[in-house]
Every structure is written in C-alpha cells, then in structure tokens.
Write an enzyme that holds these catalytic residues in place. Structure first.
Site, PDB file in Angstrom:
ATOM      1  CE1 TYR A 202      -4.251  -2.303   4.736  1.00 28.34           C
ATOM      2  CE2 TYR A 202      -3.635  -0.011   4.391  1.00 28.34           C
ATOM      3  CZ  TYR A 202      -4.023  -1.244   3.884  1.00 28.34           C
ATOM      4  OH  TYR A 202      -4.161  -1.404   2.523  1.00 28.34           O
TER       5      TYR A 202
ATOM      6  CB  SER B 239      -0.892   0.019   1.244  1.00 26.80           C
ATOM      7  OG  SER B 239      -1.494   1.297   1.399  1.00 26.80           O
TER       8      SER B 239
END
Ligand code: NDP
Length: 237
Positions: free
Chosen positions: A146, A132
C-alpha cells in the site's frame, strides 16, 4: 460558492468515503460532476440523486474499460483519482494476485486515467491524485504494498507535471492521514495506535480532505504543480 461553476469533473471512486465528500464539495461549487463506483451501487445512486451528479460503474482495476469511459466522457477540466484499496497483512502470506490488483487500482489506474484525460483536457486543467501520508511515513507493519503504491503517485505527479506544464495543466497529490471512512473508521481498533503518531489526535473528515482538493482544483492554484500535500494531523511531522 461557485468557484468551479460549469467545470467538467470526473472523480474515480466517488460512491463512499473521501470520494463521496469530494463529489459533494465539487457539486456544491457548481461543477458538473461524474463519478465512478464499483461495489456500492446503492450508495452511488443515492449520492448522485443528492448532488445532481452522474454515477457510472467502472472498475479502476480494468485499464481498457477505464480508458474507454474517460474517452467517452469527452474533455474534462478536472480529474480526481480517489479509488484506492488498502490490502493489509504479512507480505509473506499475501496472495500475489491480490498485490497485483492493488497495484493495478492504486498505481496503474491513476497513470492511465491521467494520460487518457490529458489527451483532451483544456489548457489550465487539473489532475489530482489521492495518495496517502503513508507515502512519507510508514510506522506500521503489513502495509508495504500500500505505501509503495502511494509513494508511486508522488513520482507520477512530478513527471506528469513536467509533461503537461506547457498547457497549464497541473498535477498534484493530496496525501490524507487517518480519515474517518469505511476503510479507516474513527472508532476502529487501530484508532489509538494511529492517534499516537499524530500531533492533532483525531481522524480527519472526508469534507476536510475535499476542501484541499477543491482548493487545488480552483483558480488560486494555477502555479501549484508536481506537489504532494499532507493533510494528516501531523502524522508525518
Ligand atoms: P473507502 O474504502 O471508504 O472508499 C473507497 C472508494 O473507492 C469507494 O467509493 C469505492 O467504490 C471506490 N473504489 C475502490 N476500488 C475501486 C475500483 N476498483 N473501481 C472503482 N472504484 C473503486 O476508502 P477511503 O474513502 O478511506 O479512501 C479513499 C482514498 O483515500 C483511497 O485512495 C485511500 O487509499 C486514500 N486514503 C484514505 C485514508 C483513510 O484514512 N481513510 C488515508 C490515506 C489515504 P465502491 O464501494 O463502489 O466499490
């Protein structure tokens, strides 16, 4: 398009979103695709029928089952680890067990899957993690676990690239920015906040992410390894 003809490809987490777009792209390029799913059997079976691929239920959070599945498939030319979960919230309130499951799916699974696949992967194989842009830029609250999990993939890819380089196996990370999926709908409530961080103010499509994954899996990317590529509309610019 037959750049990946006859290549044996496993996509972890292929039933929806970016993973489904990767399955479609690899199938369109002639690869023999197997993908896993967990909670979306109907989506998985529909995609398998549409693309001529095979869907297998396997929880990326269960290490032993995942490794067993990979061993059972035999040598893979390409492994794509796309399965990932978000888990947003105040870190002071988030249940520790939820955080540990996030780390199991987002960090442990890529590592153990890559090592299991590497044992039998032919020379010149490919391992691609879907990370990401939050590995490089985390401009919002509530996503520490995350973003930590996605940053871990960069170090993992660098180390494994060294470990597997003698066999011509490349290991890379594709780091999407906001991409239109169930996890992050283009018309979701955070749309304007996210677009505010971007130079090109729109969500990517799964197909755009799949294009970069297919490039890294293809013959022109033989010497790209240990790298992380942002594909994020300038989110990290
Ligand atoms: P979605 O939530 O839309 O889809 C997730 C996919 O992963 C589904 O196919 C799901 O399968 C599968 N999956 C999730 N957990 C497991 C598990 N434990 N075992 C097996 N499969 C699992 O997510 P996206 O498509 O948006 O995201 C895909 C990847 O891209 C993730 O790693 C995510 O972190 C990353 N990413 C996404 C961005 C975005 O904006 N969308 C931005 C940056 C990165 P099932 O439904 O069958 O359980």
């Amino acid at each position: 398009m037959n750049r990946l003809g006859k290549k044996s490809v496993l996509v972890l987490g292929g039933s929806r979103g970016i993973g489904a777009a990767i399955v479609r792209r690899f199938a369109a390029e002639g690869a023999k695709v197997v993908f896993t799913y967990l909670s979306s059997p109907d989506d998985a079976q529909a995609l398998a029928a549409e693309t001529g691929s095979e869907a297998l239920r396997a929880d990326s959070g269960d290490r032993d089952s995942l490794v067993e599945l990979i061993v059972s498939l035999g040598p893979l030319d390409v492994l794509v680890v796309n399965s990932g979960i978000l888990g947003a919230g105040d870190p002071l309130d988030m249940p520790p067990d939820d955080i540990d499951r996030l780390f199991r799916i987002n960090i442990h699974a890529p590592y153990h899957a890559a090592v299991a696949a590497a044992r039998t992967m032919p020379d010149g194989g490919r391992i691609i993690f879907i990370g990401s842009a939050n590995a490089d830029r985390m401009p919002m609250t509530g996503l520490a676990a995350y973003s930590a999990s996605k940053s871990a993939l960069k170090g993992m890819a660098k180390g494994l690239a060294r470990d597997l380089g003698a066999r011509g196996i490349t290991v890379n990370v594709v780091q999407p920015g906001p991409t239109d999926t169930d996890m992050n709908p283009a018309e979701g409530p955070l749309k304007d906040v996210m677009h505010g961080f971007m130079a090109i103010k729109r969500h990517a499509t799964g197909a755009e992410i799949a294009g970069l994954v297919a490039y890294l899996a293809g013959p022109e990317a033989d010497v790209i390894t240990g790298a992380a590529y942002n594909i994020d509309g300038g989110f990290t610019a």
